[in-house]
Every structure is written in C-alpha cells, then in structure tokens.
Design an enzyme around this catalytic site. Structure first.
Site, short mmCIF file in Angstrom:
data_model
loop_
_atom_site.label_atom_id
_atom_site.label_comp_id
_atom_site.label_asym_id
_atom_site.label_seq_id
_atom_site.Cartn_x
_atom_site.Cartn_y
_atom_site.Cartn_z
N LYS A 90 2.23 24.29 -2.89
CA LYS A 90 0.98 24.01 -2.57
C LYS A 90 0.72 22.08 -2.51
O LYS A 90 0.27 21.56 -3.37
CB LYS A 90 -0.43 24.48 -3.31
CG LYS A 90 -0.53 25.76 -3.10
CD LYS A 90 -1.52 26.45 -4.20
CE LYS A 90 -1.61 27.95 -3.84
NZ LYS A 90 -2.34 28.34 -4.91
N ASP A 121 0.77 38.95 -11.15
CA ASP A 121 -0.52 38.20 -10.21
C ASP A 121 -1.88 38.72 -10.67
O ASP A 121 -2.36 39.73 -10.59
CB ASP A 121 -0.36 38.64 -8.81
CG ASP A 121 -1.55 37.92 -7.98
OD1 ASP A 121 -1.69 36.74 -8.29
OD2 ASP A 121 -1.98 38.46 -7.20
N LYS A 170 5.76 38.34 -2.16
CA LYS A 170 4.40 38.14 -2.23
C LYS A 170 3.72 39.45 -1.97
O LYS A 170 4.09 40.33 -1.20
CB LYS A 170 3.82 36.97 -2.03
CG LYS A 170 4.48 35.50 -2.57
CD LYS A 170 3.57 34.36 -2.61
CE LYS A 170 2.52 34.50 -4.01
NZ LYS A 170 1.65 33.09 -3.72
N GLU A 180 6.23 39.50 -6.75
CA GLU A 180 4.98 39.63 -7.16
C GLU A 180 4.56 40.80 -7.38
O GLU A 180 4.67 41.66 -6.44
CB GLU A 180 4.10 38.88 -6.41
CG GLU A 180 2.55 38.74 -6.79
CD GLU A 180 1.73 38.10 -5.80
OE1 GLU A 180 1.63 36.75 -6.04
OE2 GLU A 180 1.17 38.56 -4.89
N ARG A 240 0.98 -1.24 0.13
CA ARG A 240 -0.15 0.02 -0.03
C ARG A 240 0.80 1.35 -0.05
O ARG A 240 0.59 2.24 -0.75
CB ARG A 240 -0.97 -0.03 1.17
CG ARG A 240 -1.65 1.16 1.53
CD ARG A 240 -2.49 1.70 0.06
NE ARG A 240 -3.14 0.83 -0.63
CZ ARG A 240 -3.52 0.88 -2.01
NH1 ARG A 240 -3.15 1.81 -2.57
NH2 ARG A 240 -4.21 -0.21 -2.57
#
Length: 284
Positions: free
Chosen positions: A136, A222, A168, A201, A99
């Site tokens: 992410k 962005d 950012k 950004e 698994r």
C-alpha cells in the site's frame, strides 16, 4: 528487470518534469544565472531522518556542480534545530531542487519515524515480533518508501508481485481452496525454476490446518483476534513463520505480538504516515 537505481532516476526525472515544466519562471525572473549561494536542510520536528542518499542524487541529477555536505546520515534520530546537510552552488539550482528534495525527505523521514515508533514499542513490550510494510505505497515511490521502512528499523514484506508468492483470500477462493492454491504455487515455482517463498493467508482454523498440511514458508492470520492468534501460533509450533494482519494498529498491536507471531504487517506505515517537518533555508 529494471534496477532500483533506474526506477529512482525515472521518478526524479518525472518529478522535475511535472514541477518545472518549461521553466521555473519565478526563479528565472529574479535570480541571475551566475548567482552562487548556500542552503541548509533544517529539522523542525523530532524524528528519524531518512532520504539523505536520494536527496544527494536529486541534487546531482539536476546540477552535478552542487556541493552537498552531509552532517547527519540516514537512520539518525533528529531534533528541531538539527542541520542534516548544506548545499552550495548555483542559486537557481538550489531553488529548483528544493521542493522535490523536501517532498521526498519529509515523506521518507515520516515513514522511518513511524516505523521506528512501532518497532521500538514491540521491543519495549519484550517481544521479538518484527514490523512489516505492505504494497500500500504511493505509485512510483515504492522503492523509496520501502527503503524508509528499513531505515526506521522495520522489514520489507515484499517489494512487489515478483519477489514472493502471497496467496491471499481472493487467490484461494479463485483456486478453489488452500490445497489447490499452495500446490499450484509449488508446481509453478518448480516449472519456472523460481526460488520464491510461499506465504498463505488463512481466515480460520480449518484453513490453517490445510495450509500446514500442504506446507509453506509463512502463514498470515487474517483478522484473527489476539486470543485466536495465540492459539494459532501454538498450532503452528514453529513449522513455519507466522504473521498477523488486518486492521491492527499501534494501539492494538501488543497483544498480537505477545501471542508470539513473528511479524505484524501495517499498511499505515506507508499509506497514513505524516511527513516529518523540515525546511531548506538560505544561509548567509
């Protein structure tokens, strides 16, 4: 800093711990300890295989007597019916590693397959834009997921917070603007002796002009429209790398690429991919 190999070892150990606990009682109750067998990793869906190298590590870390025969290497296109590898040895070990190996390989292969689809579409559209991943990622699996992106033909944006400076919107706002953010980043690198790329950004053309005036290695547009992206790329005029980000999907990415950006980043590569279907079956 801890090595990639050590991080992967920790992940494998933790995964075995949470899965097996005080013992795989299903296997232990019905399979003799000296039973020897052989299993095959069978592909059930078209895609790009990834995770062969870590699968071999999983087997070896649990039972170094298992014999793995690799038939298909990482990065290879596969079709239903293809056999990626065979593993021979203690049947109890084959059942207890199944698994974890499948979880890792299905996820990595799904990421590699999705990345390949995106990158190939950009190439087919006649652009030179490269696909980037993001942070992410699944906690604990970042190194494997980012490796899968590379196997699929994409590029890693950065591994974590330590190997690149990415200013950012929140950084910019807390700093009081683009000028302060970039100038502080440069001063920090000089003070600490860090050779880190600086990306900033920008949310509009005013911020773009400020970033260009300060100078940085890459500018991220962005949530720009494709039309504004084309205008922004012309303003940059090769003075630094360019990246598009913010809600861009497979269906909407081509106009951004044709605007001339160097990179498009996609969080979906690692947070929304579907695992590639495969199974680990006993062989006679």
């Amino acid at each position: 800093m801890i090595s990639v190999e050590a991080l992967n070892d920790r992940l494998i150990d933790l995964a075995f711990s949470e899965d097996i606990g005080d013992g795989d009682h299903t296997t232990l109750c019905c399979i003799p300890a000296d039973e020897i067998g052989k299993s095959k990793l069978l592909i059930k869906e078209k895609g790009i295989v990834a995770g062969v190298a870590i699968a071999k590590k999983i087997f070896a870390r649990f039972d170094d007597t298992l014999k793995v025969t690799t038939l298909i290497e990482d990065g290879t296109p596969v079709m239903p019916g293809d056999i990626v590898m065979t593993v021979e040895g203690c049947v109890q070990s084959l059942l207890q590693t199944e698994r974890l190996m499948l979880n890792v390989m299905q996820r990595m292969s799904g990421i590699a397959t999705m990345t390949h689809r995106y990158q190939q579409a950009l190439i087919d559209a006649g652009t030179k834009t490269r696909v980037l991943d993001t942070r992410k990622t699944t906690p604990g699996m970042r190194m494997l997921e980012k490796e899968a992106v590379k196997i699929g033909g994409g590029m890693n944006h950065r591994i974590g917070l330590f190997d690149m400076i990415l200013l950012k919107d929140n950084h910019v706002d807390f700093c009081g603007g683009i000028h302060n953010a970039i100038s502080r980043a440069k001063a920090y690198c000089k003070e600490k002796g860090k050779d880190l790329k600086i990306e900033c950004e920008v949310r509009n053309f005013k911020e773009l002009e400020e970033a260009l005036a300060e100078g940085c290695d890459r500018i991220m547009f962005d949530n720009f429209t494709p039309e504004d992206t084309l205008k922004a790329v012309k303003i940059v005029d090769g003075r630094c790398e360019t990246e598009s980000s913010g809600g861009i999907t497979f269906d909407t990415m081509i106009p951004y690429a044709k605007a001339g950006v160097d990179f498009i980043s996609f969080g979906a590569l690692t947070h929304s991919c579907k695992g590639l279907d495969m199974s680990f079956k006993a062989m006679e």
